[in-house]
Design a protein around this motif. Structure first.
Motif, mmCIF file in Angstrom:
data_model
loop_
_atom_site.group_PDB
_atom_site.id
_atom_site.type_symbol
_atom_site.label_atom_id
_atom_site.label_comp_id
_atom_site.label_asym_id
_atom_site.label_seq_id
_atom_site.Cartn_x
_atom_site.Cartn_y
_atom_site.Cartn_z
ATOM 1 N N LYS A 1 0.950 -1.213 -0.006
ATOM 2 C CA LYS A 1 -0.029 0.141 -0.045
ATOM 3 C C LYS A 1 0.954 1.512 0.039
ATOM 4 O O LYS A 1 1.884 1.499 0.972
ATOM 5 C CB LYS A 1 -0.917 -0.015 1.195
ATOM 6 N N GLY A 2 0.435 2.169 -1.014
ATOM 7 C CA GLY A 2 1.202 3.517 -1.065
ATOM 8 C C GLY A 2 2.603 3.210 -1.604
ATOM 9 O O GLY A 2 3.238 4.425 -1.851
ATOM 10 N N HIS A 3 3.094 2.181 -2.268
ATOM 11 C CA HIS A 3 4.440 2.024 -2.830
ATOM 12 C C HIS A 3 4.249 1.404 -4.254
ATOM 13 O O HIS A 3 4.585 1.941 -5.080
ATOM 14 C CB HIS A 3 5.324 1.018 -1.877
ATOM 15 N N ILE A 4 3.718 0.135 -4.271
ATOM 16 C CA ILE A 4 3.659 -0.429 -5.544
ATOM 17 C C ILE A 4 2.362 0.029 -6.325
ATOM 18 O O ILE A 4 1.330 0.016 -5.466
ATOM 19 C CB ILE A 4 3.312 -1.910 -5.195
ATOM 20 N N PRO A 5 2.518 0.380 -7.511
ATOM 21 C CA PRO A 5 1.282 1.138 -8.286
ATOM 22 C C PRO A 5 0.060 0.097 -8.399
ATOM 23 O O PRO A 5 0.278 -1.248 -8.446
ATOM 24 C CB PRO A 5 1.868 0.992 -9.733
ATOM 25 N N ARG A 6 -1.053 0.639 -8.243
ATOM 26 C CA ARG A 6 -2.153 -0.356 -8.204
ATOM 27 C C ARG A 6 -2.771 -0.694 -9.497
ATOM 28 O O ARG A 6 -2.865 0.270 -10.181
ATOM 29 C CB ARG A 6 -3.592 0.352 -7.259
ATOM 30 N N GLY A 7 -3.018 -2.005 -9.743
ATOM 31 C CA GLY A 7 -3.982 -2.182 -10.860
ATOM 32 C C GLY A 7 -2.927 -2.309 -12.161
ATOM 33 O O GLY A 7 -3.496 -2.224 -13.357
ATOM 34 N N GLU A 8 -1.756 -2.302 -11.809
ATOM 35 C CA GLU A 8 -0.827 -2.344 -13.181
ATOM 36 C C GLU A 8 -0.277 -3.836 -13.420
ATOM 37 O O GLU A 8 -0.263 -4.491 -12.402
ATOM 38 C CB GLU A 8 0.390 -1.332 -13.191
ATOM 39 N N THR A 9 0.219 -4.126 -14.272
ATOM 40 C CA THR A 9 0.688 -5.457 -14.862
ATOM 41 C C THR A 9 2.172 -5.319 -15.471
ATOM 42 O O THR A 9 2.389 -4.019 -15.896
ATOM 43 C CB THR A 9 -0.058 -6.352 -15.673
ATOM 44 N N ARG A 10 3.045 -6.224 -15.321
ATOM 45 C CA ARG A 10 4.324 -6.430 -15.760
ATOM 46 C C ARG A 10 4.418 -7.687 -16.332
ATOM 47 O O ARG A 10 3.665 -8.557 -16.215
ATOM 48 C CB ARG A 10 5.350 -6.455 -14.731
ATOM 49 N N SER A 11 5.312 -7.833 -17.590
ATOM 50 C CA SER A 11 5.247 -8.817 -18.391
ATOM 51 C C SER A 11 6.759 -9.544 -18.828
ATOM 52 O O SER A 11 6.961 -10.645 -19.170
ATOM 53 C CB SER A 11 4.829 -8.554 -20.117
ATOM 54 N N HIS A 12 7.839 -8.734 -17.981
ATOM 55 C CA HIS A 12 8.990 -9.171 -18.161
ATOM 56 C C HIS A 12 9.145 -10.424 -17.292
ATOM 57 O O HIS A 12 8.950 -10.600 -16.218
ATOM 58 C CB HIS A 12 10.243 -8.020 -17.850
ATOM 59 N N MET A 13 10.111 -11.447 -17.695
ATOM 60 C CA MET A 13 10.085 -12.715 -17.128
ATOM 61 C C MET A 13 11.194 -12.324 -15.765
ATOM 62 O O MET A 13 11.972 -11.586 -15.645
ATOM 63 C CB MET A 13 10.863 -13.920 -17.726
ATOM 64 N N VAL A 14 10.584 -12.975 -14.535
ATOM 65 C CA VAL A 14 11.381 -12.828 -13.283
ATOM 66 C C VAL A 14 11.481 -14.598 -12.660
ATOM 67 O O VAL A 14 10.218 -15.264 -12.985
ATOM 68 C CB VAL A 14 11.079 -12.092 -12.449
ATOM 69 N N GLY A 15 12.112 -14.743 -11.856
ATOM 70 C CA GLY A 15 12.039 -16.154 -11.205
ATOM 71 C C GLY A 15 12.009 -15.855 -9.714
ATOM 72 O O GLY A 15 12.279 -14.738 -9.274
ATOM 73 N N LEU A 16 11.480 -16.940 -9.031
ATOM 74 C CA LEU A 16 11.334 -16.462 -7.667
ATOM 75 C C LEU A 16 12.435 -16.242 -6.653
ATOM 76 O O LEU A 16 12.525 -15.592 -5.789
ATOM 77 C CB LEU A 16 10.537 -17.832 -6.982
ATOM 78 N N ASN A 17 13.588 -16.752 -7.329
ATOM 79 C CA ASN A 17 15.053 -16.589 -6.651
ATOM 80 C C ASN A 17 15.129 -14.912 -6.945
ATOM 81 O O ASN A 17 15.994 -14.515 -5.945
ATOM 82 C CB ASN A 17 16.001 -17.498 -7.384
ATOM 83 N N ASP A 18 14.709 -14.233 -7.525
ATOM 84 C CA ASP A 18 14.813 -13.134 -7.709
ATOM 85 C C ASP A 18 14.151 -12.201 -6.714
ATOM 86 O O ASP A 18 14.369 -10.656 -6.475
ATOM 87 C CB ASP A 18 14.218 -12.338 -9.098
ATOM 88 N N LEU A 19 13.160 -12.727 -5.841
ATOM 89 C CA LEU A 19 12.492 -12.026 -4.866
ATOM 90 C C LEU A 19 13.633 -11.559 -3.660
ATOM 91 O O LEU A 19 13.502 -10.431 -3.039
ATOM 92 C CB LEU A 19 11.492 -12.817 -3.994
ATOM 93 N N PHE A 20 14.629 -12.250 -3.486
ATOM 94 C CA PHE A 20 15.668 -12.093 -2.414
ATOM 95 C C PHE A 20 16.314 -10.721 -2.631
ATOM 96 O O PHE A 20 16.454 -9.759 -1.889
ATOM 97 C CB PHE A 20 16.748 -12.949 -2.440
ATOM 98 N N SER A 21 16.758 -10.300 -3.944
ATOM 99 C CA SER A 21 17.455 -9.280 -4.077
ATOM 100 C C SER A 21 16.469 -8.128 -4.242
ATOM 101 O O SER A 21 16.860 -6.949 -4.035
ATOM 102 C CB SER A 21 18.123 -9.368 -5.487
ATOM 103 N N THR A 22 15.229 -8.394 -4.728
ATOM 104 C CA THR A 22 14.236 -7.378 -4.834
ATOM 105 C C THR A 22 13.786 -6.760 -3.440
ATOM 106 O O THR A 22 13.911 -5.616 -3.293
ATOM 107 C CB THR A 22 12.961 -7.874 -5.700
ATOM 108 N N PHE A 23 13.654 -7.734 -2.443
ATOM 109 C CA PHE A 23 13.461 -7.439 -1.327
ATOM 110 C C PHE A 23 14.384 -6.726 -0.466
ATOM 111 O O PHE A 23 14.025 -5.750 0.386
ATOM 112 C CB PHE A 23 12.708 -8.419 -0.368
ATOM 113 N N SER A 24 15.661 -7.054 -0.667
ATOM 114 C CA SER A 24 16.891 -6.235 -0.218
ATOM 115 C C SER A 24 16.677 -4.934 -0.750
ATOM 116 O O SER A 24 16.932 -3.707 -0.032
ATOM 117 C CB SER A 24 18.137 -7.017 -0.619
#
Length: 244
Positions: A101-124
């Motif tokens: 809430k208040g950070h990630i844009p609401r109602g938008e989509t993304r199509s570039h491929m990512v892997g669940l292993n990418d969540l670690f660096s993303t959350f960091s």
């Protein structure tokens, strides 16, 4: 996972077992209740602004036999080929929905491929901390892409996956943009190539007409990421080829 054993009722007393044609569908219904309960709790405690809610899966849905397609016509993977445990899209393409809430844009989509292993660096990146040296070496942050869909700088170029069963590497795959190469390791490295933009169901193998330079590029990348490399010199038992 099987067997599916839905409870008679949920914690709020609402029924679970027997609400849908199969126990598999009942536990899917229970999952909806669980997610709803968690989000309501966070909202009630005023924590949604400081909580990232992620809905995803670590693998594709079950196939017709273990799932509900054969009995109730509920195809977990829609038009995707294959199911959990396979390297076709039905085994590895999963939903990934995020709310902050208040950070990630609401109602938008993304199509570039990512892997669940990418969540670690993303959350960091979200937390403003550095990934420790030598940790999460296969994790690529997509934090900037989440905030701005036009910012594709630094996103991964390739995404690889493997199927290991019976203590052996069975098959492996690598994707670049819309092109996906599959190598069946235990079948004399038989290969298949699919254009996911025009053939999401992976029904038309175009390996015979593929550009050899492109294939060499994909194989080089696959071997560099594979647990077995090129398969010729790895001492890892998982890389042994079955002999029939």
């Amino acid at each position: 996972h099987i067997p599916h054993s839905p409870p008679r009722q949920y914690t709020d007393g609402s029924p679970v077992a027997g609400e849908y044609p199969t126990p598999h569908m009942d536990v899917l219904g229970e999952m909806d209740k669980v997610v709803g309960s968690l989000v309501k709790y966070l909202k009630r405690r005023g924590l949604l602004q400081n909580t990232i809610v992620i809905f995803t899966s670590d693998n594709g849905g079950l196939g017709a036999k273990a799932g509900s397609e054969a009995v109730a016509g509920h195809a977990s993977n829609g038009p995707l080929r294959g199911h959990k445990g396979l390297v076709y899209e039905g085994g590895q393409r999963v939903p990934l929905m995020m709310q902050w809430k208040g950070h990630i844009p609401r109602g938008e989509t993304r199509s570039h491929m990512v892997g669940l292993n990418d969540l670690f660096s993303t959350f960091s990146d979200f937390a403003g901390v550095q990934v420790p040296t030598g940790q999460a070496i296969d994790s690529v942050s997509f934090a900037d892409y989440i905030f701005d869909g036009s910012n594709t700088n630094g996103l991964r170029k390739y995404l690889a996956n493997w199927r290991i069963s019976g203590s052996r590497l069975r098959s492996q795959t690598i994707r670049k943009k819309n092109m996906k190469l599959i190598q069946f390791y235990q079948e004399n490295n038989k290969m298949e190539l699919y254009d996911l933009d025009t053939d999401l169901s992976e029904s038309s193998n175009i390996i015979a007409s593929a550009n050899t330079t492109f294939l060499d590029e994909m194989l080089t990348e696959l071997n560099s990421k594979s647990p077995c490399g090129d398969g010729e010199s790895s001492p890892d038992p998982v890389c042994r080829r079955d002999v029939f």
